[in-house]
Design a protein around this motif. Structure first.
Motif, PDB file in Angstrom:
ATOM      1  N   ARG A   1      13.050  54.362  70.080  1.00 17.87           N
ATOM      2  CA  ARG A   1      13.761  55.574  69.722  1.00 17.87           C
ATOM      3  C   ARG A   1      13.901  55.717  68.205  1.00 17.87           C
ATOM      4  O   ARG A   1      13.662  56.783  67.631  1.00 17.87           O
ATOM      5  CB  ARG A   1      15.138  55.568  70.381  1.00 17.87           C
ATOM      6  N   LEU A   2      14.274  54.609  67.535  1.00 15.82           N
ATOM      7  CA  LEU A   2      14.431  54.645  66.081  1.00 15.82           C
ATOM      8  C   LEU A   2      13.084  54.850  65.391  1.00 15.82           C
ATOM      9  O   LEU A   2      12.993  55.547  64.375  1.00 15.82           O
ATOM     10  CB  LEU A   2      15.091  53.351  65.598  1.00 15.82           C
ATOM     11  N   GLY A   3      12.033  54.244  65.962  1.00 18.12           N
ATOM     12  CA  GLY A   3      10.703  54.417  65.383  1.00 18.12           C
ATOM     13  C   GLY A   3      10.221  55.850  65.483  1.00 18.12           C
ATOM     14  O   GLY A   3       9.665  56.408  64.530  1.00 18.12           O
TER      15      GLY A   3
ATOM     16  N   ILE B   1      14.449  46.672  59.092  1.00 12.83           N
ATOM     17  CA  ILE B   1      13.341  47.627  59.017  1.00 12.83           C
ATOM     18  C   ILE B   1      12.004  46.910  59.114  1.00 12.83           C
ATOM     19  O   ILE B   1      11.090  47.341  59.839  1.00 12.83           O
ATOM     20  CB  ILE B   1      13.427  48.443  57.707  1.00 12.83           C
TER      21      ILE B   1
ATOM     22  N   ASP C   1      10.960  63.306  66.815  1.00 12.82           N
ATOM     23  CA  ASP C   1      12.015  63.465  67.822  1.00 12.82           C
ATOM     24  C   ASP C   1      11.700  64.568  68.826  1.00 12.82           C
ATOM     25  O   ASP C   1      11.945  64.427  70.022  1.00 12.82           O
ATOM     26  CB  ASP C   1      13.358  63.774  67.135  1.00 12.82           C
TER      27      ASP C   1
ATOM     28  N   GLY D   1      11.707  45.427  62.647  1.00 10.49           N
ATOM     29  CA  GLY D   1      11.621  46.545  63.578  1.00 10.49           C
ATOM     30  C   GLY D   1      10.255  47.201  63.536  1.00 10.49           C
ATOM     31  O   GLY D   1       9.688  47.549  64.569  1.00 10.49           O
ATOM     32  N   ARG D   2       9.715  47.362  62.341  1.00 11.46           N
ATOM     33  CA  ARG D   2       8.379  47.951  62.217  1.00 11.46           C
ATOM     34  C   ARG D   2       7.323  47.031  62.818  1.00 11.46           C
ATOM     35  O   ARG D   2       6.383  47.502  63.464  1.00 11.46           O
ATOM     36  CB  ARG D   2       8.074  48.231  60.753  1.00 11.46           C
TER      37      ARG D   2
ATOM     38  N   ARG E   1      12.095  58.438  65.640  1.00 10.73           N
ATOM     39  CA  ARG E   1      12.904  59.219  64.704  1.00 10.73           C
ATOM     40  C   ARG E   1      12.442  59.007  63.272  1.00 10.73           C
ATOM     41  O   ARG E   1      12.390  59.946  62.475  1.00 10.73           O
ATOM     42  CB  ARG E   1      14.369  58.824  64.866  1.00 10.73           C
ATOM     43  N   ALA E   2      12.090  57.763  62.938  1.00 11.05           N
ATOM     44  CA  ALA E   2      11.657  57.459  61.577  1.00 11.05           C
ATOM     45  C   ALA E   2      10.380  58.210  61.212  1.00 11.05           C
ATOM     46  O   ALA E   2      10.187  58.600  60.057  1.00 11.05           O
ATOM     47  CB  ALA E   2      11.445  55.952  61.423  1.00 11.05           C
TER      48      ALA E   2
ATOM     49  N   GLN F   1      15.580  59.686  74.114  1.00  9.71           N
ATOM     50  CA  GLN F   1      16.332  58.546  74.626  1.00  9.71           C
ATOM     51  C   GLN F   1      15.959  58.265  76.079  1.00  9.71           C
ATOM     52  O   GLN F   1      15.745  57.111  76.463  1.00  9.71           O
ATOM     53  CB  GLN F   1      17.840  58.789  74.514  1.00  9.71           C
TER      54      GLN F   1
ATOM     55  N   ARG G   1      15.569  50.912  72.128  1.00 15.04           N
ATOM     56  CA  ARG G   1      16.228  51.305  70.879  1.00 15.04           C
ATOM     57  C   ARG G   1      15.236  51.318  69.725  1.00 15.04           C
ATOM     58  O   ARG G   1      15.232  52.247  68.906  1.00 15.04           O
ATOM     59  CB  ARG G   1      17.378  50.351  70.567  1.00 15.04           C
ATOM     60  N   VAL G   2      14.383  50.293  69.660  1.00 15.07           N
ATOM     61  CA  VAL G   2      13.379  50.246  68.594  1.00 15.07           C
ATOM     62  C   VAL G   2      12.424  51.424  68.724  1.00 15.07           C
ATOM     63  O   VAL G   2      12.061  52.065  67.735  1.00 15.07           O
ATOM     64  CB  VAL G   2      12.609  48.909  68.635  1.00 15.07           C
TER      65      VAL G   2
END
Length: 396
Positions: free
Chosen positions: A117-119, A70, A126, A73-74, A121-122, A98, A114-115
């Motif tokens: 997309r996850l960011g 995390i 979305d 990634g941040r 979402r976090a 995506q 991927r980072v």
């Protein structure tokens, strides 16, 4: 003397012994009161502790790894992006996160799909990313990109239709604008019906929607100005109003003399004089395509009979000859109060005005002398002398 008791004495003095009763199997296994429980073996205890320690270690490692992921990634999500120059990207409608992330990574606008997309979402975005064309600034972070796509602030394009263009000329500009989409209408709308201003739009806007907007804007503006026109104008209807405004538009581009040029034509209409406007000759000859840039007006053009040649017809032409802007419309609706009946070009982009024919002829003579001098100077310099302009009349 010590004596040892005999067996008989021993038996006599001892308590009678209790009978021995055999115990059941369950009683034999039941611990007696005061007896400590059996201890677990040392080996068994050590294996259980080791297993618990192993599980705890796994949990700690997972937590640490997750925290590190995390954290880094941040850092990557909010750190400087890979782009070194500003770039644009088009996100089509109904594109998922995506696919957007993959598109951004393929274009080199982000470092890791991927980072991203996850960011997204976090941050709970979305479904918040919007379609459009976006300009990604050099070094923009993934978070910057996310916020830009969330804002919907697409790249805006401009289409300018200057005052005085015909509908056909305006349509050529609309057709050539590559950021627009869709086909052009099969037929041209009425001359003078398009608004002459700057349209702002995003890529993919249809050409028809731009044209519809221009038609609606012009109609509204014309009706508003016509409704507050000065009383007593010699104009039969709103079409005549737009027609005269289009002539004024073509005669002068100077804001300080539009209302005075309008007053000349209003005065001539009131006196039943022919308007004698050169731009009407040209529209009668070339229509909406307009005169070629290197084509002068010949005397034979002035003598040619067309429905638009105001040297040959009385009153106004049947339709406008261009799209007039607001200033020309305002000038015709509320012209200057003058006695002027003539004007001629002064050689500097403006005009000189006259109330009488004699005064006008003097102005024309001065203008022709200035034209002759200019031609001589151009010939000496090896340049092409200017052709007679459109704006030398009205004549007598």
């Amino acid at each position: 003397m010590t004596t040892t008791p005999s067996d008989a004495e021993i038996g006599r003095n001892a308590e009678p012994s209790k009978p021995i009763v055999p115990k059941s199997a369950s009683e034999a296994l039941r611990p007696q009161a005061g007896t400590p429980p059996p201890k677990r073996s040392r080996a068994s205890r050590n294996q259980f502790v080791v297993f618990l320690n192993f599980l705890l270690s796994i949990v700690v490692l997972v937590v640490l790894a997750g925290g590190a992921a995390i954290y880094f990634g941040r850092l990557e999500f909010e750190g400087r992006g890979p782009t070194t120059v500003d770039q644009t990207i088009l996100i089509k409608p109904n594109t998922g996160v995506q696919e957007i992330a993959d598109q951004l990574e393929r274009r080199g606008l982000i470092s890791d799909a991927r980072v991203f997309r996850l960011g997204v979402r976090a941050f709970g975005n979305d479904s918040a990313l919007k379609a459009g064309e976006y300009e990604i600034k050099a070094g923009a972070s993934m978070r910057d990109v996310m916020e830009l796509l969330k804002s919907g602030k697409s790249v805006m394009y401009s289409l300018t239709i200057p005052e005085g263009l015909t509908v056909e000329q305006a349509f050529e500009r609309i057709a050539e604008q590559e950021a627009l989409s869709g086909d052009m209408p099969a037929s041209l709308p009425a001359e003078g019906s398009l608004a002459t201003d700057t349209q702002r739009f995003t890529r993919g806007t249809t050409r028809q929607s731009i044209i519809d907007k221009m038609l609606a804007h012009q109609k509204q503006m014309v009706e508003e100005i016509w409704a507050r026109r000065a009383p007593g104008l010699p104009l039969a209807d709103i079409n005549a109003f737009v027609t005269l405004a289009s002539i004024v538009e073509k005669e002068t581009g100077r804001a300080d003399e539009r209302s005075r040029v309008a007053s000349v034509f209003i005065n001539r209409l009131k006196k039943k004089m022919r308007l004698q406007s050169d731009p009407t000759i040209l529209y009668g000859l070339f229509g909406g395509k307009g005169r070629p840039a290197d084509r002068p007006i010949y005397q034979s053009d002035i003598d040619k009979q067309t429905p638009y040649n105001t040297y040959q017809i009385n009153g106004l032409p049947p339709t406008p000859i261009a799209n007039p802007g607001r200033a020309a419309l305002e000038a015709v609706a509320n012209p200057s109060q003058t006695d002027d009946l003539y004007f001629v070009a002064d050689g500097t982009g403006g005009h000189v005005f006259a109330k009488t024919l004699d005064e006008h002829n003097e102005n024309v003579a001065r203008w022709r002398a200035a034209q002759k001098k200019q031609a001589e100077e151009a010939a000496k310099a090896g340049a092409t002398p200017p052709a007679d302009g459109e704006q030398q009349t009205p004549a007598q």
